[in-house]
Motif scaffolding. Structure first.
Motif, short mmCIF file in Angstrom:
data_model
loop_
_atom_site.label_atom_id
_atom_site.label_comp_id
_atom_site.label_asym_id
_atom_site.label_seq_id
_atom_site.Cartn_x
_atom_site.Cartn_y
_atom_site.Cartn_z
N PHE A 12 0.83 -1.20 0.00
CA PHE A 12 0.00 0.00 0.00
C PHE A 12 0.86 1.25 0.00
O PHE A 12 2.00 1.24 0.45
CB PHE A 12 -0.96 0.02 1.20
N MET A 13 0.29 2.31 -0.53
CA MET A 13 0.92 3.62 -0.48
C MET A 13 0.02 4.51 0.37
O MET A 13 -1.18 4.63 0.11
CB MET A 13 1.08 4.20 -1.88
N ASP A 14 0.57 5.08 1.42
CA ASP A 14 -0.22 5.91 2.34
C ASP A 14 0.20 7.37 2.26
O ASP A 14 1.38 7.68 2.12
CB ASP A 14 -0.06 5.43 3.78
N VAL A 15 -0.80 8.24 2.36
CA VAL A 15 -0.57 9.68 2.43
C VAL A 15 -1.12 10.17 3.76
O VAL A 15 -2.33 10.17 3.98
CB VAL A 15 -1.24 10.42 1.26
N LEU A 16 -0.22 10.53 4.66
CA LEU A 16 -0.62 11.00 5.98
C LEU A 16 -0.87 12.50 5.93
O LEU A 16 0.01 13.27 5.56
CB LEU A 16 0.47 10.68 7.00
N GLU A 17 -2.07 12.89 6.29
CA GLU A 17 -2.43 14.30 6.33
C GLU A 17 -2.64 14.69 7.78
O GLU A 17 -3.62 14.27 8.40
CB GLU A 17 -3.71 14.55 5.52
N GLY A 18 -1.78 15.49 8.33
CA GLY A 18 -1.90 15.87 9.73
C GLY A 18 -0.85 16.89 10.09
O GLY A 18 0.19 16.55 10.66
N PRO A 19 -1.08 18.16 9.78
CA PRO A 19 -0.04 19.18 9.96
C PRO A 19 0.43 19.35 11.40
O PRO A 19 1.55 19.82 11.62
CB PRO A 19 -0.71 20.46 9.44
N ASN A 20 -0.41 18.95 12.35
CA ASN A 20 -0.02 19.09 13.76
C ASN A 20 0.59 17.82 14.33
O ASN A 20 0.85 17.75 15.53
CB ASN A 20 -1.23 19.52 14.59
N SER A 21 0.80 16.81 13.46
CA SER A 21 1.37 15.54 13.92
C SER A 21 2.85 15.42 13.61
O SER A 21 3.48 14.42 13.99
CB SER A 21 0.62 14.37 13.28
N ILE A 22 3.40 16.39 12.91
CA ILE A 22 4.82 16.33 12.55
C ILE A 22 5.61 17.28 13.43
O ILE A 22 5.06 18.27 13.95
CB ILE A 22 5.04 16.65 11.06
N PRO A 23 6.90 16.94 13.61
CA PRO A 23 7.68 15.87 12.98
C PRO A 23 7.48 14.50 13.65
O PRO A 23 6.96 14.42 14.75
CB PRO A 23 9.13 16.34 13.15
N CYS A 43 2.00 20.76 2.52
CA CYS A 43 1.31 21.87 1.87
C CYS A 43 1.47 23.12 2.74
O CYS A 43 2.03 23.07 3.83
CB CYS A 43 -0.17 21.57 1.64
N GLN A 44 0.94 24.21 2.26
CA GLN A 44 1.10 25.50 2.93
C GLN A 44 -0.19 26.03 3.55
O GLN A 44 -0.25 27.20 3.90
CB GLN A 44 1.63 26.53 1.93
N ARG A 45 -1.20 25.20 3.68
CA ARG A 45 -2.49 25.73 4.12
C ARG A 45 -2.46 26.23 5.56
O ARG A 45 -3.23 27.13 5.92
CB ARG A 45 -3.59 24.70 3.93
N LYS A 46 -1.60 25.68 6.41
CA LYS A 46 -1.49 26.18 7.79
C LYS A 46 -0.66 27.45 7.83
O LYS A 46 -1.12 28.50 8.28
CB LYS A 46 -0.87 25.10 8.68
N ASN A 47 0.58 27.33 7.37
CA ASN A 47 1.50 28.48 7.30
C ASN A 47 2.76 28.01 6.57
O ASN A 47 2.97 26.81 6.39
CB ASN A 47 1.83 29.02 8.70
N PRO A 48 3.59 28.94 6.12
CA PRO A 48 4.80 28.55 5.38
C PRO A 48 5.74 27.65 6.19
O PRO A 48 6.37 26.74 5.63
CB PRO A 48 5.47 29.89 5.07
N GLU A 49 5.85 27.90 7.48
CA GLU A 49 6.76 27.11 8.32
C GLU A 49 6.31 25.65 8.36
O GLU A 49 7.13 24.72 8.26
CB GLU A 49 6.82 27.69 9.73
N ASN A 50 5.01 25.44 8.53
CA ASN A 50 4.50 24.07 8.57
C ASN A 50 4.68 23.40 7.21
O ASN A 50 4.93 22.19 7.13
CB ASN A 50 3.03 24.06 8.98
N GLY A 51 4.57 24.19 6.14
CA GLY A 51 4.81 23.64 4.81
C GLY A 51 6.22 23.10 4.67
O GLY A 51 6.42 22.02 4.10
N GLN A 52 7.18 23.83 5.15
CA GLN A 52 8.57 23.37 5.09
C GLN A 52 8.80 22.16 5.98
O GLN A 52 9.55 21.25 5.63
CB GLN A 52 9.52 24.51 5.48
N LEU A 53 8.12 22.13 7.11
CA LEU A 53 8.24 20.99 8.01
C LEU A 53 7.70 19.72 7.34
O LEU A 53 8.24 18.63 7.53
CB LEU A 53 7.47 21.27 9.31
#
Length: 427
Positions: free
Chosen positions: A112-123, A147-157
């Motif tokens: 399987f290929m999984d895409v985890l979506e959770g900006p507050n779960s990283i790193p 992605c950048q929907r939260k903020n640029p910093e989270n996007g880079q993370l």
């Protein structure tokens, strides 16, 4: 069951993690000390390839919220992001991964290929998934939807989460590997998309994006850029054979041509596309153009037989043509073609040298299974309860219908308790 159909009284010899021989049972080499599985009452087949998954999606199964979803952007902004995705943490990631792996093994999925979506779960969220996937024994490609929907910093993370994971896990023989992943053009600007592609190129890995899951993204890009999504990806130098797109619902013929010429691949989610009202992807047109198309559960209905049935039926109804999407084509999308869509031609086939990711399926059916109807029987009339054995890399994950690597009842109980608490937090 070989690529060219049903072969009666044939078997497979496995040595280590690969298929050593496929042929008639009376000619297969059996040496002293070999473990022999009598599968005379079963079909031996390649494991299914789940090309797109969101394992945390189980948290939404049956959830009741006050949000009123009216169309695709509303599904994301009013429901999915605030009620599910933004609330993920490491514990939720680990426990949902465990239950998803239970569901997938029982459904005959071996990769399987999984895409985890959770900006507050990283790193560190991908490492939680990897730990459980390795425990389950499933072959997996894990990615974080940057992605950048939260903020640029989270996007880079998010980009760093993928890059760090790829550097650690993308090694020869690794059962768990990674890829770069971004969300969409409406959550990432040009510089970000180009940066992600450059990182993937430097890392030597594939890159994924959600593509035109509904009319929302094409309408958005036309308003902002004056072009449709595939045209933009082409202009920005993003498209190529290292690109795997998911969804691909609202695509026009000239966009399909661009995808085909670029060598990009795509994964089709027939059931979840219905759930969000996205539409019906032009999969028959993709296949005609030679685009490599696989199937995915999207973390919605993880019964892979239901997904195959959806792909078989929905396009016939939509096009008012019973000849489109024959069962054999759908089965290939679930196995060999799905493996190619993931960039893994060494999977999804019963051939010498391919990795030993195999399943067996009951033949105790009310009507006979033969060389003429085998694809229809498997796609239309079988279910996870008919999967008897599951092997990945030469190792049994399920034998005689019993899970060997995970405790199903414990995982179910943990998931139910966790979901109840998670849902209460939405009140």
């Amino acid at each position: 069951m070989a690529e060219d159909g049903l072969k009666k009284d044939w078997g497979v010899r496995v040595e280590g993690e690969r298929i050593a021989e496929v042929g008639s049972n009376d000619r297969l080499l059996v040496e002293e000390g070999d473990q022999v599985l009598d599968a005379s009452d079963r079909i031996v087949a390649p494991g299914f390839i789940n090309g797109h998954m969101h394992m945390y999606g189980v948290l939404s199964h049956g959830i009741t919220v006050e949000a009123l979803v009216t169309e695709f952007s509303s599904f994301l902004e009013d429901f999915w992001w605030p009620y599910v995705e933004d609330r993920l943490n490491h514990e939720l990631v680990a426990k949902t991964t465990r239950w998803a792996c239970v569901e997938m093994i029982k459904s005959g999925i071996t990769t399987f290929m999984d895409v985890l979506e959770g900006p507050n779960s990283i790193p560190g969220a991908l490492e939680e998934e990897a730990r459980v996937a390795e425990e389950a024994g499933l072959r997996s490609i894990l990615s974080f939807e940057a992605c950048q929907r939260k903020n640029p910093e989270n996007g880079q993370l998010g980009l760093k989460e993928n890059a760090d994971f790829v550097r650690k896990h993308n090694k020869p023989g690794s059962l768990v590997q990674g890829m770069m992943s971004i969300h969409t053009l409406f959550t990432a600007d040009r510089e970000y998309v180009v940066q992600a592609k450059k990182m993937a190129r430097e890392l030597g890995c594939d890159i994924h994006m959600h593509l035109s899951e509904s009319v929302y993204e094409p309408n958005w890009t036309i308003e902002k850029y004056g072009k449709r999504p595939v045209e933009i990806y082409q202009e920005w130098g993003y498209l190529g054979p290292d690109v795997m797109a998911s969804q691909g619902v609202q695509l026009l013929p000239h966009e399909l041509d661009l995808i085909a010429r670029s060598g990009a691949r795509l994964v089709h989610m027939p059931l979840s596309n219905c759930e969000v009202g996205g539409g019906v992807a032009p999969v028959p047109d993709m296949l005609v153009r030679g685009i490599k198309v696989g199937l995915g559960t999207d973390g919605y209905v993880n019964n892979f037989f239901e997904v195959m049935r959806g792909a078989f039926l929905i396009h016939k109804a939509y096009r008012q043509d019973p000849q489109v999407m024959p069962a054999k084509d759908v089965y290939k999308m679930a196995t060999s073609l799905g493996a190619e869509a993931l960039g893994r031609p060494d999977l999804g086939r019963l051939e010498k040298g391919c990795l030993a990711d195999l399943i067996t399926i009951k033949t105790d059916t009310p009507t006979p299974i033969n060389e003429h109807n085998v694809y229809d029987q498997l796609v239309l009339f079988r279910n996870p309860s008919d999967v008897v054995d599951v092997m990945v890399n030469g190792r049994f994950l399920m034998a005689d219908g019993k899970l060997l690597t995970l405790d199903e009842e414990k995982a179910k109980a943990e998931t139910r308790e966790m979901a109840e608490k998670f849902w209460r937090g939405n009140k």
